[in-house]
Enzyme design. Structure first.
Site, PDB file in Angstrom:
ATOM      1  CG  ASP A  32      78.497  23.202 -32.891  1.00 52.71           C
ATOM      2  OD1 ASP A  32      78.680  22.621 -33.993  1.00 52.71           O
ATOM      3  OD2 ASP A  32      78.579  22.611 -31.791  1.00 52.71           O
ATOM      4  CG  ASP A  58      71.010  22.042 -26.527  1.00 53.95           C
ATOM      5  OD1 ASP A  58      70.877  21.371 -27.577  1.00 53.95           O
ATOM      6  OD2 ASP A  58      70.815  21.579 -25.386  1.00 53.95           O
ATOM      7  CG  ASN A  85      76.502  20.192 -40.715  1.00 60.61           C
ATOM      8  OD1 ASN A  85      76.773  19.185 -41.361  1.00 60.61           O
ATOM      9  ND2 ASN A  85      77.241  20.605 -39.682  1.00 60.61           N
ATOM     10  CE1 TYR A 148      72.681  10.501 -38.304  1.00 60.87           C
ATOM     11  CE2 TYR A 148      73.011   8.715 -39.865  1.00 60.87           C
ATOM     12  CZ  TYR A 148      73.288   9.999 -39.439  1.00 60.87           C
ATOM     13  OH  TYR A 148      74.157  10.796 -40.153  1.00 60.87           O
ATOM     14  CE  LYS A 152      71.398  13.116 -40.418  1.00 60.64           C
ATOM     15  NZ  LYS A 152      71.727  14.561 -40.441  1.00 60.64           N
TER      16      LYS A 152
HETATM   17  N1  LIG Z   1      80.334  11.804 -40.667  1.00 61.45           N
HETATM   18  C1  LIG Z   1      79.622  11.014 -41.462  1.00 61.45           C
HETATM   19  O1  LIG Z   1      80.037   9.895 -41.804  1.00 61.45           O
HETATM   20  C2  LIG Z   1      78.300  11.488 -41.972  1.00 61.45           C
HETATM   21  C3  LIG Z   1      77.690  10.763 -43.011  1.00 61.45           C
HETATM   22  C4  LIG Z   1      76.447  11.193 -43.465  1.00 61.45           C
HETATM   23  C5  LIG Z   1      75.838  12.284 -42.900  1.00 61.45           C
HETATM   24  N2  LIG Z   1      76.456  12.962 -41.893  1.00 61.45           N
HETATM   25  C6  LIG Z   1      75.780  14.107 -41.311  1.00 61.45           C
HETATM   26  O2  LIG Z   1      76.604  15.250 -41.474  1.00 61.45           O
HETATM   27  C7  LIG Z   1      76.351  16.165 -40.416  1.00 61.45           C
HETATM   28  C8  LIG Z   1      77.664  16.637 -39.830  1.00 61.45           C
HETATM   29  O3  LIG Z   1      78.430  15.516 -39.428  1.00 61.45           O
HETATM   30  P1  LIG Z   1      79.967  15.624 -39.018  1.00 61.45           P
HETATM   31  O4  LIG Z   1      80.618  14.401 -39.522  1.00 61.45           O
HETATM   32  O5  LIG Z   1      80.506  16.956 -39.378  1.00 61.45           O
HETATM   33  O6  LIG Z   1      79.814  15.461 -37.435  1.00 61.45           O
HETATM   34  P2  LIG Z   1      80.482  16.319 -36.252  1.00 61.45           P
HETATM   35  O7  LIG Z   1      80.183  15.546 -35.020  1.00 61.45           O
HETATM   36  O8  LIG Z   1      81.897  16.636 -36.579  1.00 61.45           O
HETATM   37  O9  LIG Z   1      79.632  17.664 -36.267  1.00 61.45           O
HETATM   38  C9  LIG Z   1      78.328  17.751 -35.758  1.00 61.45           C
HETATM   39  C10 LIG Z   1      78.213  19.079 -35.033  1.00 61.45           C
HETATM   40  O10 LIG Z   1      76.877  19.201 -34.535  1.00 61.45           O
HETATM   41  C11 LIG Z   1      76.976  19.814 -33.255  1.00 61.45           C
HETATM   42  N3  LIG Z   1      75.828  19.496 -32.406  1.00 61.45           N
HETATM   43  C12 LIG Z   1      75.531  18.293 -31.860  1.00 61.45           C
HETATM   44  N4  LIG Z   1      74.464  18.419 -31.061  1.00 61.45           N
HETATM   45  C13 LIG Z   1      74.085  19.721 -31.092  1.00 61.45           C
HETATM   46  C14 LIG Z   1      73.068  20.466 -30.463  1.00 61.45           C
HETATM   47  N5  LIG Z   1      72.197  19.890 -29.620  1.00 61.45           N
HETATM   48  N6  LIG Z   1      72.946  21.783 -30.731  1.00 61.45           N
HETATM   49  C15 LIG Z   1      73.838  22.381 -31.572  1.00 61.45           C
HETATM   50  N7  LIG Z   1      74.838  21.735 -32.186  1.00 61.45           N
HETATM   51  C16 LIG Z   1      74.961  20.423 -31.951  1.00 61.45           C
HETATM   52  C17 LIG Z   1      78.239  19.220 -32.637  1.00 61.45           C
HETATM   53  O11 LIG Z   1      78.714  20.009 -31.570  1.00 61.45           O
HETATM   54  C18 LIG Z   1      79.172  19.176 -33.840  1.00 61.45           C
HETATM   55  O12 LIG Z   1      79.978  20.336 -33.917  1.00 61.45           O
HETATM   56  C19 LIG Z   1      75.431  15.449 -39.426  1.00 61.45           C
HETATM   57  O13 LIG Z   1      74.106  15.874 -39.613  1.00 61.45           O
HETATM   58  C20 LIG Z   1      75.556  13.989 -39.829  1.00 61.45           C
HETATM   59  O14 LIG Z   1      74.401  13.254 -39.527  1.00 61.45           O
HETATM   60  C21 LIG Z   1      77.679  12.590 -41.422  1.00 61.45           C
END
Ligand SMILES: NC(=O)c1ccc[n+]([C@@H]2O[C@H](COP(=O)([O-])OP(=O)(O)OC[C@H]3O[C@@H](n4cnc5c(N)ncnc54)[C@H](O)[C@@H]3O)[C@@H](O)[C@H]2O)c1
Length: 248
Positions: A32, A58, A85, A148, A152
């Protein structure tokens, strides 16, 4: 010991998945961009008797996937599960999207998973196979922000292509598609529309919104031998909100 690599491991879904996979006996590698939060999740897993490594990376950086998988190989010599993820939103309307922001979303949500799969697959194959789980989204059905949704939906295309190509190495490739979750990921959306969570709750026959643990459960299932004949599939973690609306 089986090994799982989870990107975005400091986030809500990533940390929940890492905790669950650790309980299922995997050593977990968290990658992360957030150094402190990733280390904290790793330390918590270790305190609870699991094995965890935290990597700051990153994933917008094209060299990161090779470095991350190299670290996994050096530490464990094997990889059994990859959870793509890490993700971001943005670039919502066609009138306002610019190519740089579009590329940034596609870069993190689609290019990084592809590069990670490319690097992970030979290591998985050398160990007899594995499971790749791509965290997509319900938006591939409903449509929302252009960047987005495109990223996806592309991730599901990648899932299907790799399921076909990597099956010969006993690597299964699946996606999970969560609906709205109560996580910081949606902070901006909820600020813009305070009724969002409530309206997702109403749409669900289960009458609630999802939690990170709901998604983690689906990920852990797909990572396990219980899912040994499932590949190329999309598991909806949507509480039924993926179904067509019912007439009143
Ligand atoms: N939260 C929702 O409603 C939802 C719904 C459908 C899908 N998703 C998907 O689930 C996944 C996780 O979502 P979440 O809710 O846990 O979000 P979150 O923001 O809590 O977690 C995302 C993580 O990705 C990391 N990240 C972002 N940019 C980065 C980079 N350049 N390099 C490395 N790490 C990076 C962030 O630091 C964070 O820890 C995502 O792919 C999101 O699209 C989320």
């Amino acid at each position: 010991m089986k090994v799982a690599l989870i990107t975005g491991g400091a986030g809500a879904v990533g940390a929940a998945a890492a905790r669950m996979l650790a309980l299922d006996g995997f050593a977990v590698v968290l990658a992360d961009i957030k150094t402190d939060q990733t280390a904290a999740v790793g330390a918590e897993i270790e305190r609870n008797g699991g094995k965890a490594i935290a990597i700051t990376a990153d994933l917008a950086d094209r060299d990161a996937p090779a470095r991350i998988v190299g670290t996994v190989e050096k530490a464990f010599g094997r990889l059994d599960c990859l959870v793509n993820n890490a993700g971001r939103t943005g670039a919502s309307t066609i009138g306002s999207v610019d190519a740089d922001e579009w590329n940034a979303i596609l870069g993190l949500n689609l290019t990084a998973p592809m590069l990670l799969c490319q690097r992970a697959a030979p290591l998985m194959a050398a160990g007899g196979g594995g499971s790749i789980i791509n965290v997509a989204s319900r938006v591939y059905l409903s449509g929302t922000g252009v960047g987005y949704t495109s990223s996806k939906t592309g991730l599901i295309g990648l899932t299907r292509a790799l399921a076909v190509q990597l099956g010969k190495d006993n690597i299964r490739v699946n996606a999970v598609a969560p609906s709205f979750l109560n996580t910081p990921f949606n902070k901006r959306l909820v600020e813009q529309n305070s009724r969002l969570a409530e309206s997702f709750k109403k749409m669900s026959p289960l009458n609630r919104v999802g939690a990170p643990e709901d998604v983690a459960g689906a990920i852990a299932f797909l990572a396990s031998d219980r899912a040994s004949f499932i590949t190329g599939d999309v598991l909806h973690v949507c509480g039924g909100t993926q179904l067509a609306p019912q007439p009143d």
